[in-house]
Design a protein around this motif. Structure first.
Motif, PDB file in Angstrom:
ATOM      1  N   THR A  71      -0.775  -3.594  -6.815  1.00 18.48           N
ATOM      2  CA  THR A  71      -1.857  -2.608  -6.751  1.00 18.48           C
ATOM      3  C   THR A  71      -1.545  -1.391  -7.608  1.00 18.48           C
ATOM      4  O   THR A  71      -2.420  -0.881  -8.325  1.00 18.48           O
ATOM      5  N   GLU A  74      -3.900  -0.252 -10.667  1.00 17.09           N
ATOM      6  CA  GLU A  74      -4.576   1.046 -10.613  1.00 17.09           C
ATOM      7  C   GLU A  74      -4.151   1.974 -11.751  1.00 17.09           C
ATOM      8  O   GLU A  74      -4.977   2.696 -12.311  1.00 17.09           O
ATOM      9  N   ARG A 134      -3.381   7.885  -6.793  1.00 16.12           N
ATOM     10  CA  ARG A 134      -3.951   6.861  -5.931  1.00 16.12           C
ATOM     11  C   ARG A 134      -3.293   6.919  -4.557  1.00 16.12           C
ATOM     12  O   ARG A 134      -2.102   7.218  -4.439  1.00 16.12           O
ATOM     13  N   ARG A 179      -9.857   7.820  -5.442  1.00 19.54           N
ATOM     14  CA  ARG A 179      -8.396   7.690  -5.433  1.00 19.54           C
ATOM     15  C   ARG A 179      -7.895   6.880  -4.239  1.00 19.54           C
ATOM     16  O   ARG A 179      -6.736   6.458  -4.213  1.00 19.54           O
ATOM     17  N   ALA A 192      -7.224   3.774  -2.588  1.00 21.75           N
ATOM     18  CA  ALA A 192      -7.127   2.401  -3.115  1.00 21.75           C
ATOM     19  C   ALA A 192      -6.768   1.381  -2.050  1.00 21.75           C
ATOM     20  O   ALA A 192      -6.553   0.212  -2.358  1.00 21.75           O
ATOM     21  N   ARG A 214      -8.924  -1.802  -1.833  1.00 16.70           N
ATOM     22  CA  ARG A 214      -8.658  -2.621  -3.020  1.00 16.70           C
ATOM     23  C   ARG A 214      -7.288  -3.286  -2.896  1.00 16.70           C
ATOM     24  O   ARG A 214      -7.089  -4.429  -3.339  1.00 16.70           O
TER      25      ARG A 214
END
Length: 320
Positions: A158, A162, A276, A296, A298, A301
Motif C-alpha cells: 500500500t 500510494e 497517507r 489521505r 488510505a 484502499r
C-alpha cells in the motif's frame, strides 16, 4: 526461541524442503518486490484467467482467534484464483484443540487434506514450533502478540502504491506497539529498505519491547520515540495508526493516555498534503470517522490491496 531460529534450525537439519511464511524476518526484499509486481498483474487480469491459477488446489484456513478481514481476505483470494477452501473458525473452541490436540498433529492432519494451511493462533511461537512437521506450506495469519507477516506485506504494498516508493520515507507509527503484531512485522520488513526513518508514539506502558527495538536498530533501522504528536505528524509521509489490543492487556491501566494519540480532523491540519494514513483494522475510536473522507486516508484502499497481495503469496506458495 524465535520464529527465525526455529525455521533456520529446521532448514539446517534438512528435514523438509517446504517453505513457510511465518515471519517477515524470513522474507527478502526480492520476495516483496516480486509479490507486489504479481499483485499488480492479478489486479488487472480477467476473472476467467485468474480462475485457472489454483484450479484443483485446496487451502485450509484454521483460525483460533477471531478474524474478519484476514480470514475472508484469504478465503476470497483462494476462490478468485480458482481454488477451494476448507475452514475452521473459532478453532480454539470448535476443533480438537478443545480436546488437547497438539498443533504438530493438526498440521500433519490438515496436510493430508490441503495444499497449504493459513492459520491464526493465540500463542506467539506455537505455529513456528509446529511448522517443521507440516508437509505443506504454513502461512501465518497472526500469532498472538508476535507477528502478522501478510499484513505487513500488504502494508508495504500500500505504501508503494500510494507514494511510489518505500525507501527514504518518514513513517510515524502510533498506538499499541507492545502487543500489536502488525507493527512488529511491519518494522521487521522496513529493515529491508534504505533510509527509512520511524517515529513511535504510544502510551507509556505500550511501547515496543526493548529487545525488539535493539534488534531493529542493529539492522540499521532509524527509530526514535516522542510524545510530540504534532511534530511527528507534520514530518510523516506515512502515519500508521493501530488500535489498543484490549484483549491482551494485563490490566486496564496499560491503556491510560491512549486518547492523546487519536487522529481527528485537527490532526489532518498539520499533516503533509502528500501524506497517507494507514491502519490494519479493525479500528475502535483511534481514528475518528470524520477522517475517512480525506484523500489521505488510505486504510480502506489498504484492505483491497491485501486481497491482491494475498493472491500473489498464495499462488507462489501453493504452486511451488
Amino acid at each position: 526461541m524465535t520464529i527465525s531460529t526455529v525455521v533456520k534450525r529446521h532448514l539446517e537439519t534438512g528435514t523438509s524442503s517446504v517453505r513457510h511464511l511465518l515471519s517477515t524476518r524470513d522474507v527478502t526484499r526480492h520476495d516483496v518486490t516480486r509479490w507486489m509486481a504479481r499483485a499488480e498483474e492479478l489486479r488487472v487480469m480477467s476473472a476467467k484467467d485468474r480462475q485457472t491459477i489454483l484450479a484443483g488446489s485446496v487451502v485450509a484456513a484454521i483460525f483460533y482467534e477471531p478474524s474478519t478481514r484476514t480470514r475472508l481476505s484469504f478465503e476470497s483470494a483462494v476462490l478468485r484464483l480458482g481454488g477451494r477452501v476448507i475452514s475452521a473458525e473459532n478453532a480454539l473452541e470448535h476443533s480438537s484443540a478443545k480436546k488437547g490436540e497438539r498443533l504438530e498433529d493438526v498440521f500433519r492432519v490438515l496436510g493430508c487434506y490441503a495444499d497449504a494451511i493459513v492459520i491464526r493462533h493465540h500463542e506467539n511461537d506455537a505455529m513456528a514450533m509446529a511448522a517443521p512437521q507440516s508437509p505443506v506450506p504454513i502461512i501465518n495469519a497472526g500469532a498472538g502478540s508476535g507477528e502478522h507477516p501478510t499484513q505487513a506485506l500488504l502494508d508495504v504494498y500500500t505504501i508503494w502504491r500510494e507514494l511510489g516508493q518505500v525507501d527514504g520515507l518518514e513513517i510515524c507509527i502510533m498506538g499499541d506497539l507492545r502487543y500489536g503484531r502488525t507493527v512488529h512485522s511491519l518494522l521487521q520488513l522496513l529493515t529491508k529498505y534504505r533510509n527509512v526513518s520511524v517515529t513511535l508514539l504510544h502510551p507509556a506502558s505500550l511501547g515496543l519491547p526493548e529487545e525488539m527495538m535493539q534488534a531493529l536498530r542493529s539492522r540499521g533501522l532509524s527509530i526514535q520515540t516522542t510524545q510530540d504528536l504534532t511534530s511527528a505528524l507534520s514530518r510523516a509521509d506515512i502515519v500508521y495508526q493501530t488500535r489498543i489490543q484490549t484483549e491482551r492487556l494485563s490490566c486496564i491501566d496499560e491503556a491510560l493516555g491512549t486518547e492523546k494519540f487519536h487522529l481527528t480532523s485537527a490532526s489532518l491540519s498539520v499533516m503533509k498534503p502528500s501524506a497517507r494514513i494507514l491502519h490494519p483494522l479493525p479500528r475502535v475510536d483511534e481514528i475518528h470517522p470524520e477522517v475517512d473522507d480525506d484523500p489521505r486516508a488510505a486504510y480502506f484502499r489498504q484492505v483491497e490491496n491485501g486481497l491482491y497481495m494475498r493472491m500473489a503469496i498464495l499462488e507462489d506458495m501453493v504452486r511451488r
